[in-house]
Design a protein around this motif. Sequence first.
Motif, PDB file in Angstrom:
ATOM      1  N   UNK A  17       9.246 -77.499  55.129  1.00  0.00           N
ATOM      2  CA  UNK A  17       8.914 -76.391  54.069  1.00  0.00           C
ATOM      3  C   UNK A  17       8.162 -77.096  52.864  1.00  0.00           C
ATOM      4  N   UNK A  18       6.993 -76.547  52.771  1.00  0.00           N
ATOM      5  CA  UNK A  18       5.924 -77.161  51.775  1.00  0.00           C
ATOM      6  C   UNK A  18       6.052 -76.523  50.427  1.00  0.00           C
ATOM      7  N   UNK A  19       5.958 -77.126  49.172  1.00  0.00           N
ATOM      8  CA  UNK A  19       5.829 -76.510  47.774  1.00  0.00           C
ATOM      9  C   UNK A  19       4.718 -77.174  47.182  1.00  0.00           C
ATOM     10  N   UNK A  21       2.941 -78.401  43.927  1.00  0.00           N
ATOM     11  CA  UNK A  21       3.210 -78.372  42.500  1.00  0.00           C
ATOM     12  C   UNK A  21       2.021 -78.770  41.437  1.00  0.00           C
ATOM     13  N   UNK A  25       2.353 -81.981  45.845  1.00  0.00           N
ATOM     14  CA  UNK A  25       3.355 -81.113  46.400  1.00  0.00           C
ATOM     15  C   UNK A  25       4.616 -81.823  46.931  1.00  0.00           C
ATOM     16  N   UNK A  26       5.620 -81.177  47.376  1.00  0.00           N
ATOM     17  CA  UNK A  26       6.479 -81.686  48.120  1.00  0.00           C
ATOM     18  C   UNK A  26       6.879 -81.158  49.327  1.00  0.00           C
ATOM     19  N   UNK A  28      10.019 -80.645  52.268  1.00  0.00           N
ATOM     20  CA  UNK A  28      11.555 -80.529  52.365  1.00  0.00           C
ATOM     21  C   UNK A  28      11.756 -80.494  53.886  1.00  0.00           C
ATOM     22  N   UNK A  35      13.334 -85.111  51.277  1.00  0.00           N
ATOM     23  CA  UNK A  35      12.104 -84.604  50.263  1.00  0.00           C
ATOM     24  C   UNK A  35      11.043 -85.588  50.074  1.00  0.00           C
TER      25      UNK A  35
ATOM     26  N   UNK B  45       4.400 -79.812  33.220  1.00  0.00           N
ATOM     27  CA  UNK B  45       3.163 -78.831  33.731  1.00  0.00           C
ATOM     28  C   UNK B  45       2.254 -78.104  32.865  1.00  0.00           C
ATOM     29  N   UNK B  66       9.855 -84.099  35.992  1.00  0.00           N
ATOM     30  CA  UNK B  66       9.406 -82.805  36.722  1.00  0.00           C
ATOM     31  C   UNK B  66       9.352 -83.053  38.152  1.00  0.00           C
ATOM     32  N   UNK B  67       9.413 -83.944  38.705  1.00  0.00           N
ATOM     33  CA  UNK B  67       9.545 -84.094  40.317  1.00  0.00           C
ATOM     34  C   UNK B  67      10.888 -84.119  40.618  1.00  0.00           C
ATOM     35  N   UNK B  71      12.519 -81.351  42.957  1.00  0.00           N
ATOM     36  CA  UNK B  71      13.105 -81.667  44.532  1.00  0.00           C
ATOM     37  C   UNK B  71      14.551 -81.096  44.201  1.00  0.00           C
ATOM     38  N   UNK B  74      14.463 -77.069  44.377  1.00  0.00           N
ATOM     39  CA  UNK B  74      14.072 -76.529  45.925  1.00  0.00           C
ATOM     40  C   UNK B  74      14.993 -76.889  47.120  1.00  0.00           C
ATOM     41  N   UNK B  78      17.136 -73.928  49.127  1.00  0.00           N
ATOM     42  CA  UNK B  78      17.156 -73.989  50.660  1.00  0.00           C
ATOM     43  C   UNK B  78      18.539 -73.705  51.024  1.00  0.00           C
ATOM     44  N   UNK B 108       6.820 -73.186  38.615  1.00  0.00           N
ATOM     45  CA  UNK B 108       7.415 -73.915  39.844  1.00  0.00           C
ATOM     46  C   UNK B 108       8.607 -74.497  39.447  1.00  0.00           C
ATOM     47  N   UNK B 191      12.211 -69.425  45.731  1.00  0.00           N
ATOM     48  CA  UNK B 191      11.871 -70.647  46.338  1.00  0.00           C
ATOM     49  C   UNK B 191      12.020 -70.505  47.884  1.00  0.00           C
TER      50      UNK B 191
END
Lengths: 92, 367
Positions: A17-19, A21, A25-26, A28, A35, B45, B66-67, B71, B74, B78, B108, B191
């Motif tokens: 799964x790509x998100x 940013x 991006x990141x 998962x 990640x 952002x 932020x990262x 992480x 997200x 899931x 985001x 998400x």
Amino acid sequence: MESAAQEKSWGVRAELLYRKLVDGGMLYDSASGQVHHFNATAALVWEACQEGRRTSEMVAELRRRYEVEPTQADADVRQILREFARAGLLAP
Amino acid sequence: MSDASGLLCRVALGQADELRRLTPQGWEALAGQAGHEGLEGLFYRRCAEAGAALPRSLQACWRARYRRVAQDNFAALQRVGELVAGMETEGLAVLLMPGAALLPLYPDPGCRPMDDVDLLVRVTEVPRLRAFLQSRGFRAVPRHDDLLVAQGMALDLHTDLLNASRIGARRFAGWMDPEEVWQDRRPAVVEGARLTAMGLEDMALYTAVHALRHSFRRLTWFLDLHLLLEAGCCWERLAAKAERYELQRPLGYSLRFLREQAGLELSMRAESWLARIPRRAGEQYLLRQAFRDRQQGEWGDVLWSFNIPQAGRRCRFLAETLFPKPQVLLQVFPYLPRPLLPLAYGLRLVQLLLRGSRQLAGLFARS
């Protein structure tokens, strides 16, 4: 160097799964919970892989977006692709 | 309007141009405030979008935050999506509550931190849901039966929106009917996870009450409310629910914060609705203090008690809030051994006296 006709189209593993940013991006991996974080260049290459693009197309896009010299852009893209492959992120 | 809150809100909502004129001292102050409010990711952002050059150390710090938030959020969503899919095969249903349900309102997942994922559950399904989650590796936090954790992720199970299971007298101060909230649920994709969430108007009311319960401590809740109002929350339905649930005051307080402290415009309908809410003696003064003391104040429950017209019920509300039942006190003092529980009431009294004198000292210092 491969000709355009021989050049491989890249693909990604479907279950990742790509998100996107603001600065890249990141990715998962739900199976491992891992990640991967991408900067803007790696995100560009990943998104191109998702679209099944070829290396030369990625290089052209990188040059267009960031005004990078051709040899540097080519080296950057190939290095990123090698790292993706090493991490097992790309489709076989 | 509070300059600090106003600037924070403007930047948070995408008006970051004035950051270009900040001095090094200004950046330092902003960094401190953003950190206190948990807004580093959102600010990172917004600065990136506006092309505002961050000081180097701040760039690294905010980017890392932020990262990290992106992480965690997200991955959590899931996981929640997988769990909910499993729950559905076993005939279990949950509603996603704020903050996870509000993530789609933000640019985001790096922009809004969450401590846990709150889920509304029907009372009759709690035992089966706990068993389901335990079979998936979740364990209850000691003394918090409804807070379950696994692999760095926490799920907080709620059977009602105002936590009246902890403090029963909260029912006197307004009540969001859980069954009506279930009826007004809506599908949501958060998400990429396909879930069911509370309705927008219910989330707006819940957010306003939540902010009040926690003495307006976090600017995030006001941003949440503003974004909900902008995202298609129906004002007439919201106002009708606030009246039906007797929660006009909590909603009104948050709207006034948006207008007076954050400098945000309310709709004309919201303004005329706000003007019609009666105020009790001392309420206006307390509200001002609550806004001013926002980051360390404790005025939320006192203000909430103004929502109870009957004096006897108001006293009972305050008494149960100040001295809750034993299982709640064991959560307030997590290191107190159970056999020493009777000491908890004495500890609570000392805690309240210390807090109260701090509040009073603050009041006298300003007057």
